[in-house]
Write a protein that holds these residues in place. Structure first.
Motif, mmCIF file in Angstrom:
data_model
loop_
_atom_site.group_PDB
_atom_site.id
_atom_site.type_symbol
_atom_site.label_atom_id
_atom_site.label_comp_id
_atom_site.label_asym_id
_atom_site.label_seq_id
_atom_site.Cartn_x
_atom_site.Cartn_y
_atom_site.Cartn_z
ATOM 1 N N LYS A 34 0.841 -1.204 0.000
ATOM 2 C CA LYS A 34 0.000 0.000 0.000
ATOM 3 C C LYS A 34 0.875 1.253 0.000
ATOM 4 O O LYS A 34 0.541 2.249 -0.626
ATOM 5 C CB LYS A 34 -0.912 -0.001 1.224
ATOM 6 C CG LYS A 34 -2.024 -1.019 1.105
ATOM 7 C CD LYS A 34 -2.960 -0.977 2.293
ATOM 8 C CE LYS A 34 -4.084 -1.977 2.124
ATOM 9 N NZ LYS A 34 -4.949 -2.061 3.291
ATOM 10 N N SER A 38 0.937 4.371 -2.606
ATOM 11 C CA SER A 38 0.862 5.779 -2.200
ATOM 12 C C SER A 38 2.021 6.571 -2.793
ATOM 13 O O SER A 38 1.848 7.704 -3.236
ATOM 14 C CB SER A 38 0.910 5.906 -0.674
ATOM 15 O OG SER A 38 -0.241 5.372 -0.115
ATOM 16 N N THR A 41 1.271 7.241 -6.411
ATOM 17 C CA THR A 41 0.270 8.308 -6.541
ATOM 18 C C THR A 41 0.911 9.670 -6.290
ATOM 19 O O THR A 41 0.653 10.635 -7.003
ATOM 20 C CB THR A 41 -0.872 8.088 -5.520
ATOM 21 O OG1 THR A 41 -1.314 6.754 -5.619
ATOM 22 C CG2 THR A 41 -2.033 9.023 -5.759
ATOM 23 N N LEU A 42 1.768 9.724 -5.271
ATOM 24 C CA LEU A 42 2.438 10.985 -4.942
ATOM 25 C C LEU A 42 3.314 11.451 -6.108
ATOM 26 O O LEU A 42 3.329 12.646 -6.448
ATOM 27 C CB LEU A 42 3.284 10.809 -3.676
ATOM 28 C CG LEU A 42 3.985 12.059 -3.157
ATOM 29 C CD1 LEU A 42 2.969 13.115 -2.745
ATOM 30 C CD2 LEU A 42 4.872 11.723 -1.972
#
Lengths: 61, 247
Positions: A34, A38, A41-42
Motif C-alpha cells: 500500500k 501511495s 500516486t504521490l
C-alpha cells in the motif's frame, strides 16, 4: 500429561513462533504494498503539479 | 501526524522483542510442561493484548460517538484490525500448544479457548458490517455502537470464564497459587511489554498509512484529478476524505 522432551516439544515451539512472525510479516508486506501505491500516486501528483506550474510560467495570461 | 516518533518506536519495539526472545529461550526456566512452555510466553501476552485492543477500540468508539470526530472511528477501526491479526496468532499458537500439551489441536470443553473463539467470531463480523452500510456517516456510527457493545462483552465474557469451576486452562496471572514464580514472571511481564509495544507500533504504522492515503486523496482533489461528485467506491474502511485534516 507429562512434559514433552525437547526433541518432541521443539517443533511445536518453533511452529508457534514461526506462525506468529509469519503473520506479522504478511501484514507488514501488505502495508508495504500500500505504501508503494501511495508513493506512486504521490509521484503522479507531483508530476501533474510540475506540469501545471510549467504551463502557467509559459502562459502568464 | 501519526508518523511522528514511529521510527524510534519501531526501534524500541524491535529491541524489546529481541530481548524477550533471548530471555524466553536462554534465561526463563522450564517448569511443568518443559520446553513446550516457551509457547506460553508468546500465546498468553498476545491473547491479553488482543483483548485489551478490543476494549481500547470500544473506548475509541465511545470517543467517536461523543465527539462525532471521524478520526476516532478510524482509530477504533485500526485497533480492531490489529487486534484481529493478533487474535489469529493467538488461536494458531493456542492450537499448537493444545496439541503439544493435551494431545489435541482443539479442546471444546475448555472455556477459555471457546470463549476466545467466540470473541474472534464476533469481531470477524465487524468488517462485513461496515461493508454492508453504504452511507459513511451511518457506517461509522453503527460500527462504533458495535465496537462499544463487543468491547463490553470481552471483559464480561472472560470474567465469567474465570468464575467457571470447570476450567483446565493454565492460569498464568494467578499469584495466589504461585504458578508463575521468579524468573518466569519477569520474562512473562517482559513479553507483555514487547507485545504491547508491537501492537502500538503496528497501530501507529497503519494509522500513518491511512493518514497519508487520505492526504493524497485530498491533494488529488485539490489538483482537480478526483471529483467530489464521482460515486465513492464502497469500502469497509472509514471514509478517508473526511479525516485528512491535520491533528
Amino acid at each position: 500429561m507429562p512434559a514433552l522432551p525437547l526433541h518432541s516439544a521443539g517443533p511445536y515451539v518453533a511452529g508457534a513462533y514461526v506462525v506468529f512472525f509469519a503473520i506479522i510479516l504478511i501484514y507488514v508486506a501488505i502495508m508495504a504494498t500500500k505504501l508503494v501505491r501511495s508513493e506512486r500516486t504521490l509521484a503522479e501528483l507531483t508530476e501533474l503539479a510540475r506540469q501545471r506550474h510549467a504551463s502557467q510560467d509559459d502562459d502568464p495570461q | 501526524m501519526y508518523g511522528k516518533g514511529l521510527r524510534s518506536l519501531s526501534l524500541i519495539t524491535a529491541g524489546a522483542v529481541t530481548l524477550t526472545l533471548a530471555a524466553v529461550f536462554f534465561w526463563a526456566p522450564n517448569a511443568t510442561y518443559g520446553f513446550l512452555e516457551k509457547i506460553l510466553y508468546l500465546h498468553v501476552p498476545l491473547a491479553i493484548i488482543t483483548l485489551c485492543g478490543f476494549v481500547a477500540a470500544g473506548l475509541m468508539a465511545v470517543a467517536h460517538l461523543h465527539t462525532r470526530d471521524e478520526r476516532w472511528d478510524m482509530r477504533s477501526y485500526v485497533a480492531i484490525h490489529i487486534s484481529l491479526i493478533f487474535g489469529i496468532a493467538v488461536l494458531l499458537s493456542g492450537s499448537i500448544w493444545a496439541r503439544g500439551a493435551w494431545g489435541h489441536w482443539w479442546v471444546w470443553q475448555e472455556p477459555t479457548l471457546v470463549s476466545f473463539l467466540l470473541i474472534m467470531l464476533l469481531y470477524a463480523t465487524y468488517q462485513p458490517l461496515r461493508f454492508a452500510i453504504e452511507d459513511p456517516e451511518r457506517q461509522a456510527r453503527y460500527a462504533s455502537v458495535f465496537a462499544i457493545t463487543a468491547g463490553v462483552f470481552v471483559p464480561v465474557c472472560f470474567g465469567i470464564v474465570r468464575l467457571s469451576p470447570a476450567y483446565v486452562h493454565p492460569r498464568t496471572l494467578d499469584n495466589i497459587s504461585g504458578n508463575l514464580p521468579g524468573r518466569m514472571q519477569v520474562v512473562f511481564y517482559l513479553s507483555m511489554v514487547s507485545m504491547t509495544l508491537l501492537w502500538v507500533t503496528l497501530w501507529k504504522f497503519e494509522m500513518t498509512a491511512k493518514h497519508v492515503a487520505a492526504q493524497l486523496r485530498q491533494l488529488r482533489r485539490a489538483l482537480g484529478e478526483d471529483h467530489d461528485d464521482a460515486p465513492a467506491r464502497r469500502s469497509a474502511a472509514p471514509s478517508l476524505s473526511r479525516i485528512a485534516s491535520p491533528n
